[in-house]
Design a protein around this motif. Structure first.
Motif, short mmCIF file in Angstrom:
data_model
loop_
_atom_site.label_atom_id
_atom_site.label_comp_id
_atom_site.label_asym_id
_atom_site.label_seq_id
_atom_site.Cartn_x
_atom_site.Cartn_y
_atom_site.Cartn_z
N ARG A 39 36.57 -16.83 40.87
CA ARG A 39 37.41 -15.94 40.08
C ARG A 39 37.11 -14.48 40.43
O ARG A 39 38.01 -13.64 40.53
N MET A 40 35.82 -14.18 40.62
CA MET A 40 35.43 -12.83 41.02
C MET A 40 36.05 -12.47 42.37
O MET A 40 36.58 -11.37 42.54
N LEU A 89 38.75 -13.79 43.85
CA LEU A 89 40.19 -13.67 43.76
C LEU A 89 40.60 -12.36 43.08
O LEU A 89 41.55 -11.70 43.50
N ASN A 90 39.87 -12.01 42.01
CA ASN A 90 40.18 -10.75 41.32
C ASN A 90 39.94 -9.55 42.22
O ASN A 90 40.71 -8.58 42.21
N ALA A 91 38.86 -9.63 43.01
CA ALA A 91 38.57 -8.52 43.93
C ALA A 91 39.65 -8.41 44.99
O ALA A 91 40.13 -7.31 45.30
N ASN A 92 40.05 -9.55 45.55
CA ASN A 92 41.10 -9.54 46.58
C ASN A 92 42.41 -9.01 46.02
O ASN A 92 43.13 -8.26 46.69
N GLN A 93 42.71 -9.42 44.79
CA GLN A 93 43.95 -8.97 44.16
C GLN A 93 43.90 -7.46 43.92
O GLN A 93 44.88 -6.74 44.15
N ALA A 94 42.73 -6.97 43.49
CA ALA A 94 42.59 -5.55 43.25
C ALA A 94 42.74 -4.75 44.54
O ALA A 94 43.45 -3.74 44.58
N GLU A 140 45.31 -18.48 39.94
CA GLU A 140 45.07 -17.08 40.24
C GLU A 140 45.64 -16.69 41.60
O GLU A 140 46.05 -15.55 41.81
N SER A 141 45.68 -17.64 42.53
CA SER A 141 46.31 -17.37 43.83
C SER A 141 47.82 -17.25 43.69
O SER A 141 48.45 -16.40 44.31
N ARG A 169 49.50 -16.09 41.40
CA ARG A 169 49.93 -14.81 40.82
C ARG A 169 50.01 -13.70 41.86
O ARG A 169 50.61 -12.65 41.60
#
Length: 296
Positions: free
Chosen positions: A70-71, A73-78, A268-269, A271
């Motif tokens: 999750r960390m 994916l969130n970092a990649n999204q950011a 999460e992907s 999104r």
């Protein structure tokens, strides 16, 4: 806790082997091992069981994997959204797929996709096993078996048909036709039975349990090449064989097998705009080419 140590943990969890993880991270295996031990000391627990098969996640390792992924994916999204001058549909999308569907159905139609989404990079990864979306092996998987993992998004992509094909040079050797009552007497080309990762590929059992292949391969491309060379007869996906005018469909009414494909991704992907664009494109692609998947 060092983020670099988390990346080490994630890569070992995905590859399950220290040497493979080291190669992917461009690091020395001994350095990787020290980093992992340091992380385990910080957490006061074992994250992996070391076995002859590789590094297997412990219960604590599985818990950490959920949060670490999750960390990541969130970092990649950011990073994707923060980059200046970066369009919304931009980035790399890894598609985990079978060799046949990836090579003969998706790849030939990527030109249109690239014109529509010039800033999305596609990586096709051919897997001869079930793809581990939960371990981030791919952003999207095209699976033959419907996954049982309730934490992923699963959607049926399409049905596709397989039929019996031969080259004229082989049919000449058997007097120009295939007798259904004598199927076991012909030269067959198929998968290596004891290396099948799913029973969905055990086509010959559906036809005649007495059939013993003369040539076997884990690669559908090799089977296709062998059939095309006149070595024997075999079951091929129609989306592959129908594109080759040199192959002849035999026993067309009597031999018809149907299988299904499923799209799988992590919530999460899904999104991420570029992942969702590829997901929707794959759906549109199968709808557009229904006749290639299931010929009339």
């Amino acid at each position: 806790m060092n983020w670099d140590d988390i990346k080490v943990f994630l890569e070992i969890a995905r590859s399950e082997r220290l040497n493979i993880a080291a190669k992917r991270l461009a690091m020395d295996a001994s350095t990787l091992s020290r980093r992992l031990h340091k992380l385990e000391e910080q957490l006061a627990t074992k994250l992996f069981s070391r076995t002859t098969e590789g590094h297997v996640l412990t219960l604590d390792g599985e818990k950490l994997l959920q949060f670490a992924r999750r960390m990541e994916l969130n970092a990649n999204q950011a990073f994707t959204h923060i980059k200046e001058h970066n369009p919304l549909d931009s980035g790399r999308v890894r598609i985990g797929v079978t060799e046949a569907f990836g090579s003969f159905f998706i790849a030939p139609h990527l030109g249109d996709f690239q014109e529509k989404y010039p800033n999305i990079e596609i990586e096709l990864l051919h897997f001869a096993r079930n793809i581990k979306i939960s371990r981030n092996e791919a952003d999207i998987a095209v699976a033959v078996d419907k996954p049982k993992n309730t934490s992923t998004i699963i959607s049926k992509l399409c049905d596709y048909q397989l039929q019996l094909y031969a080259h004229p040079s082989y049919l000449t050797k058997v007097m120009g036709k295939i007798d259904l009552a004598q199927l076991a007497s012909y030269r067959w080309i198929s998968y290596v039975d004891n290396l099948l990762y799913t029973e969905q590929l055990a086509y010959l059992k559906d036809l005649n349990p007495n059939i013993k292949p003369h040539f076997q391969s884990t690669s559908i491309t090799s089977q296709y090449s062998a059939i095309k060379s006149g070595l024997g007869i075999g079951i091929l996906p129609c989306f592959l064989a129908e594109q080759d005018a040199s192959l002849i469909k035999v026993c067309a009414e009597e031999v018809k097998l149907t299988r299904s494909l499923y799209l799988v991704t992590h919530p999460e992907s899904k999104r991420l705009s570029h992942v969702n664009s590829v997901w929707q494109y794959l759906r549109a692609l199968t709808e557009k080419h229904q006749r290639l998947l299931i010929p009339e």
